[in-house]
Scaffold this motif. Structure first.
Motif, PDB file in Angstrom:
ATOM      1  N   CYS A  45      -6.766  -6.375   5.327  1.00 23.61           N
ATOM      2  CA  CYS A  45      -6.650  -5.042   5.944  1.00 23.61           C
ATOM      3  C   CYS A  45      -7.615  -4.047   5.296  1.00 23.61           C
ATOM      4  CB  CYS A  45      -5.210  -4.535   5.809  1.00 23.61           C
ATOM      5  SG  CYS A  45      -5.009  -2.869   6.478  1.00 23.61           S
ATOM      6  N   HIS A  48      -5.265  -0.670   3.833  1.00 21.66           N
ATOM      7  CA  HIS A  48      -4.531  -0.685   2.563  1.00 21.66           C
ATOM      8  C   HIS A  48      -5.145  -1.644   1.543  1.00 21.66           C
ATOM      9  CE1 HIS A  48      -2.395  -4.414   3.915  1.00 21.66           C
ATOM     10  NE2 HIS A  48      -2.264  -4.610   2.616  1.00 21.66           N
ATOM     11  N   CYS A  67      -1.418  -4.045  11.331  1.00 22.61           N
ATOM     12  CA  CYS A  67      -1.380  -4.584   9.971  1.00 22.61           C
ATOM     13  C   CYS A  67       0.071  -4.948   9.652  1.00 22.61           C
ATOM     14  CB  CYS A  67      -1.893  -3.556   8.958  1.00 22.61           C
ATOM     15  SG  CYS A  67      -1.577  -4.072   7.251  1.00 22.61           S
ATOM     16  N   CYS A  71       0.657  -1.474   5.396  1.00 26.88           N
ATOM     17  CA  CYS A  71       0.584  -0.434   6.436  1.00 26.88           C
ATOM     18  C   CYS A  71       1.770  -0.593   7.393  1.00 26.88           C
ATOM     19  CB  CYS A  71      -0.697  -0.531   7.256  1.00 26.88           C
ATOM     20  SG  CYS A  71      -2.213  -0.405   6.331  1.00 26.88           S
TER      21      CYS A  71
HETATM   22 ZN   LIG Z   1      -2.785  -2.617   6.092  1.00 25.32          ZN
END
Ligand SMILES: [Zn+2]
Length: 337
Positions: A45, A48, A67, A71
């Motif tokens: 991701c 994050h 995600c 997230c």
């Molecule tokens: Zn994420």
């Protein structure tokens, strides 16, 4: 961001629909870090971080992301930019507009705020629906691109048809040609590759979902001057622009070689009872076949004159203006503009 920009209404639905999420992956340099999946991409991701290469999923088909990690959220291109840049949705929309050269068109933006939740429905338009107004215009089209001159377009035609090379955005790398509906509202850009396209690229790119058969290129402008003169009907955009700049403003293009039912009706309406069309299609197999069918259909309602080009393989846009004038001039020598 200045105050003027902050106050501009933003068409969030338009941005969600017209900006592919791949553009954002490209923008952030993420494409090479993600793996291709069944309908898009998958990987670590970018919002994050972390190390799990399966948490972040992008669906190209649905133009969204999710995600499953920290997230634990997902959404549209707007949500993505909002998270990546840590800004609100309005600021995210403004960033997207800046990056990709899309901007809200005047007068079409009043539906802005209320469409936030209804955008999913707006994507799936039933087939019978008319083409919706685009809701934005491409900025910074280069009207001085050499391809336009190479095709013989004069500055006045380039300005009147508002064509230009699109460096970034919807029609990046192509000559963008605005297409309007019969009411004169912008419904699409056609993108012409400037020159011979590579094998994997089409010569013309049209937005997905555009129903060309419902429109006639240049119709809204062609209706204005001298309604009693003949309407010239050609196949392509460049044919149309070349005929226009030769002095025949009543010219439309069917954007192909076969006349649709809707186009037939529009033409009959435009010239009225006793009116006349001049069909000037490409002088090749497809052009002749299309011309013959169109002539038969239109002749049930209006007068039809078929203009044959002398040389096999010629199309109207190859011809110099004097030759176009000679071909389209009325029998008494009066130019039909
Ligand atoms: Zn994420």
């Amino acid at each position: 961001m200045n105050a003027t920009v902050m106050n501009e209404p933003i068409d969030f639905a338009m941005i969600k629909q017209s900006v592919p999420i791949e553009w954002l992956l490209d923008h952030y340099g993420l494409t090479s870090h993600l793996r291709r999946s069944r309908d898009g991409f998958r990987g670590v991701c970018p919002i994050h971080g972390g190390h799990n290469p399966t948490q972040f999923c992008v669906s190209v088909v649905r133009n969204c992301w999710v995600c499953f990690g920290d997230c634990n959220t997902g959404g549209s291109v707007l949500d993505f930019v909002s998270r990546m840049e840590k800004v609100n949705l309005r600021e995210a929309a403004q960033l997207i507009q800046q990056w990709f050269g899309v901007e809200a068109a005047i007068g079409v933006t009043s539906r802005s705020e209320r469409v936030g939740q209804s955008s999913r429905a707006a994507v799936e338009v039933p087939k019978a629906e008319p083409n919706s107004p685009l809701g934005f215009v491409l900025r910074d089209l280069d009207a001085t691109h050499p391809y336009l001159e190479l095709r013989g377009l004069l500055p006045e035609a380039i300005a009147a048809f508002r064509v230009g090379y699109c460096a970034k955005g919807l029609m990046a790398g192509r000559i963008a040609i605005p297409v309007h509906n019969t009411a004169g509202q912008l419904v699409a850009y056609a993108g012409r590759w400037p020159g011979n396209p590579p094998e994997d690229k089409p010569k013309y790119l049209f937005p997905r979902g555009l129903r060309k058969s419902l429109e006639l290129f240049n119709y809204h402008r062609a209706l204005v001057p001298e309604p009693h003169t003949a309407l010239v009907v050609v196949e392509g955009f460049f044919d149309c622009m070349k005929v226009w700049q030769a002095g025949f403003q009543r010219v439309v293009a069917i954007m192909g070689s076969s006349l649709s039912d809707t186009q037939e009706q529009l033409i009959v309406d435009a010239v009225g009872p006793g009116g006349k069309v001049k069909l000037m299609f490409d002088e090749d197999g497809a052009g002749r076949a299309g011309r013959e069918k169109a002539a038969i259909r239109l002749a049930r309602h209006i007068q039809v004159e078929v203009i044959e080009l002398e040389v096999e393989g010629t199309q109207p846009d190859y011809l110099p203006a004097p030759e176009i004038i000679a071909l389209l001039a009325d029998a008494d020598g009066r130019v039909a503009t």
